[in-house]
Design an enzyme around this catalytic site. Structure first.
Site, PDB file in Angstrom:
ATOM      1  N   LEU A 130     -74.087  -4.839-111.795  1.00  0.00           N
ATOM      2  CA  LEU A 130     -74.131  -3.739-112.761  1.00  0.00           C
ATOM      3  C   LEU A 130     -75.411  -2.895-112.669  1.00  0.00           C
ATOM      4  O   LEU A 130     -76.507  -3.432-112.660  1.00  0.00           O
ATOM      5  CB  LEU A 130     -74.019  -4.337-114.167  1.00  0.00           C
ATOM      6  CG  LEU A 130     -73.914  -3.335-115.327  1.00  0.00           C
ATOM      7  CD1 LEU A 130     -72.632  -2.539-115.233  1.00  0.00           C
ATOM      8  CD2 LEU A 130     -74.023  -4.059-116.642  1.00  0.00           C
ATOM      9  N   ASP A 131     -75.270  -1.586-112.641  1.00  0.00           N
ATOM     10  CA  ASP A 131     -76.400  -0.633-112.614  1.00  0.00           C
ATOM     11  C   ASP A 131     -77.280  -0.790-111.373  1.00  0.00           C
ATOM     12  O   ASP A 131     -78.431  -0.348-111.358  1.00  0.00           O
ATOM     13  CB  ASP A 131     -77.292  -0.775-113.865  1.00  0.00           C
ATOM     14  CG  ASP A 131     -76.544  -0.448-115.145  1.00  0.00           C
ATOM     15  OD1 ASP A 131     -75.563   0.314-115.070  1.00  0.00           O
ATOM     16  OD2 ASP A 131     -76.910  -0.961-116.205  1.00  0.00           O
ATOM     17  N   ALA A 132     -76.764  -1.464-110.338  1.00  0.00           N
ATOM     18  CA  ALA A 132     -77.583  -1.684-109.142  1.00  0.00           C
ATOM     19  C   ALA A 132     -76.950  -1.098-107.883  1.00  0.00           C
ATOM     20  O   ALA A 132     -77.429  -1.332-106.785  1.00  0.00           O
ATOM     21  CB  ALA A 132     -77.846  -3.176-108.949  1.00  0.00           C
TER      22      ALA A 132
END
Lengths: 292, 292, 292, 292
Positions: free
Chosen positions: B235-237
């Site tokens: 997530l978010d990476a």
């Protein structure tokens, strides 16, 4: 040459009538306000202000102003400071090997764009000495132990003690870590609280710690930045004064980012230091109020 | 109306003669190059290119171009894709309650600034349905279980299965998470790899996770931002496509940041989506090459 | 230290096969391309490219490369230039009284961030001499007649003749007008065409001419800027290399704008000069192609 | 929902005691100041302020506040205005064919990000009618004579008369020229002085007049911008409210600039309109004070 000013900063609990009390006091003193900033923090219920007064409009000196305004501040339950632009502020610079922030600040001082006295520059390496002496300023080399030195910790303690003595001898208004690559020990952060200004070469809180441009390159961000903040014992976590960024792309190597980032570091540090020296910054917890 | 173009993207191991091989092939085909981007990654020894060809200059169709160029790509040990601007790309939008990104994209489509067909909009709430139907587009409401629902996990699995079917039915070129506030399960990230585009409301890697503007306010940063990236299981990476920031100050509450940040989210998502649809982006590991 | 590179720039009429011809030539020579930029101007039907070659990959020297590539250029009807990073470029700086651009450039040279030799600095006033000599560089003071001097025009002609001789003696790759407050005569613009770089303290074409910050203050603009451009006989109208801006507001006096604008002037000039020295700029009519 | 506020703006000759007089009045009224901005113009010797008051803290209504504060304003020789956020402001939009500014504003109104009532949209073409009616708002088509119409001037006078009646019927707080491609006649500029807001698609004063992006492309600038300003009889020369820019390069055609510039136009207009509606702007001669 600029006219002489008194700069008053105050923070106190917010309540009805605070501005009236302060401005009433100033009006009674006949003070001509040339600049004024106000901020009410609705969450913390704290009021902050910065007032710039034409010194010539006040019938008494700065000491008496401090005394008289001090009574108002006590009444409001606040803390205040009054600064006199007639006294030139003193700055000490700490450096390592990178020249760009040092060189930039020296240029601003030379041109009197930044109206301060740099009392000395302290380096844990001596490569920047020629730049400093070329400006007619004293350079002090305080060598720090290397990573493989025996008795490394002990050596560091002694080196920092020497730095502290050199700094404190000048009682400076600002201690600038102009790409000083040593972590300040907690006791220095405390002793210099609100005066030690660091420039970190990333857009904090991203990429705290070492080699931030390499971290940024690995993560593939599209903007890189720099952060000017007050140094605190919690590394790279002090109150942020100023930040800025520039755009990078896939063509920029980590080395390109290091080079291009210097332009942002220079500017962000110079702006942050100016605001500090002009008493534009009030620290509220871990945040700053910057009256620009 | 724009002339028809073929857009070739290729990445392969870098070596002498790669450009000569590709451009020799194109010259032999009589192809008129209208735009070209090249990038050599010195660390990874990877070569990337994007070539835009006037379709009218090639004596055969896109299928034959794919076949013939495929041989060149095989020879170079690379992977390639050829896109035909004569075929309108298809996009599915996933939304929750925030309207700004959705509304912005619909406006760009309406004005034909973004030359795509939005085949449908899927919402886990129905508040945005009127905006969508006003544009004459189909809206699908797929309710997700609330935080206190029994059988929550099971309900989510079923809801995502329904979303997947709705999406896959259109075989879209892009699946846009336009402030879709549900975390995509790993199997969807994988199925939609390189096509699912998310907008995160912070300047990543700062403030990943929930309520980034409130995190930013607490930390006292002086710039807030937004990040458009490919959705991955982490997530978010995922690989960052585009980022931008705006300046905030002590006067901005967290609510002000939420409001002001929307302007950056809109723009960053619109730019990232456009570049994706124009085949300007090549993903290299966790970084993107963006040929602008 | 950077590896040695040959930098090829070429512009020619656009047609099918241009890239193939150039890259074919380079492939035959065994040249390893480390960086490449291409631009097709659809209106003017002109093709421009910049290719950076690892010098070690070419089996012959730069002179032979120039000769051989020259044949390709002739064939394509174009003009070209090949630069060798193994030869350090030479720069002459012209200054008046403002120190910021000069000081900034000297710092970059000192730190080897800008890999050039500053052969001399010429000033029509001598106030900046100490900054220059502190860097161990020669300073030449060429006084210009004042506004009320008799024989003013004659004096100017003589002064410019002296400047010209000082400059031409070094055959510099760039002549930088680092806030040089004298208008170059047409014959010098011509003699130094494509080498004389000026920094103007406004966002051109706004506020050409004198006292641009005061003009900006009067007009009430919300951004001020700086423009780096090639000097031409038509004052402030030469091909623009780079521009940037910063935000100002009603609180900024004209004097504040002068001070704050210096930060943009410094950066814009430093960027423009770097691109020029790295052969990233091709002038097309009154516009520039900048391969970044 | 936001709490009800009274917004006081005042400008008056600067002198000692002005702030004390105003804040003393507010303290006596028990008014809780939630936001305050002050500006002293040292050249013009004019003082400006904006004070935001919690309506609930004042023991009387807005009419009485206006009356009582009016006496203070008279005493100070100033002009003032008090606005009540409890009354929703009214806006009329004028448009032609370009949808982006209109669509953006409608989205902000829909999401209640911009707390206004759009009472009507008036277009000199009808292509944007569907966008407006989709938002449930009235659209009025007022055709204007074309460039080759006989009796063109007469037709324009009649059309503007109709526009004026439609606008004035709503007594709006703002008349927004959202890419309205007709020059307002002087009598309308006068009648709507300080309320008519225009968005110009260049960074004024550069490229005033027609086809600014084409002018910008021809001049080869590296940044393009937009300007939000109050409409005055002197076209494109009214007091500037807000400006912003984006970077372009040699690869951007004039058409690309038109497309990319829309993103700046949208934002700059939305910001300028918000500040106007929040009574953040005081016009001083041809400059604006914007209390942000």
């Amino acid at each position: 040459m600029e006219d002489r000013r008194y700069v008053i900063t105050l923070s106190c609990p917010d309540r009805t009538g605070v501005v009236a009390r302060i401005s009433g006091f100033l009006a009674d003193a006949g003070a001509w306000i040339t600049e004024a900033g106000y901020h009410s923090d609705a969450d913390a219920k704290v009021f902050c202000t910065r007032q710039v007064i034409d010194a010539a409009s006040v019938p008494y000196g700065v000491e008496e102003l401090r005394e008289r305004f001090g009574e108002v501040a006590v009444e409001l339950g606040g803390t205040y400071r009054i600064s006199d632009t007639g006294r030139r502020k003193r700055v000490v610079l700490l450096v390592t090997r990178e020249s760009h922030c040092l060189h930039d600040l020296l240029g601003r001082v030379w041109a009197d764009e930044l109206p301060v006295e740099v009392t000395k520059v302290i380096g844990n390496h001596d490569v920047l000495e020629p730049l400093v002496t070329a400006h007619g300023l004293p350079f002090h080399h305080v060598p720090f132990p290397g990573p493989r030195d025996e008795a490394r910790e002990q050596g560091k303690v002694a080196a920092f003690q020497q730095v502290r003595e050199l700094v404190d001898a000048d009682d400076p208004d600002a201690i600038v870590l102009a790409r000083f690559m040593q972590v300040l020990p907690a006791h220095l952060c405390e002793a210099w609280a609100g005066r030690a200004i660091n420039i970190h070469h990333s857009f904090l809180p991203s990429f705290a710690g070492a080699r931030p441009y390499h971290q940024a390159h690995t993560r593939g961000v599209k903007l890189i930045g720099a952060t000017c903040h007050y140094a605190t014992a919690d590394l790279d976590a002090g109150p942020i004064i100023e930040q800025d960024v520039i755009r990078v792309d896939h063509g920029d190597t980590a080395a390109d980012m290091v080079r291009r980032g210097r332009d942002i570091e220079r500017l962000v540090l110079a702006r942050g230091l100016r605001w500090h020296l002009e008493d534009r910054i009030l620290v509220q917890g871990n945040r700053t109020v910057v009256f620009r």
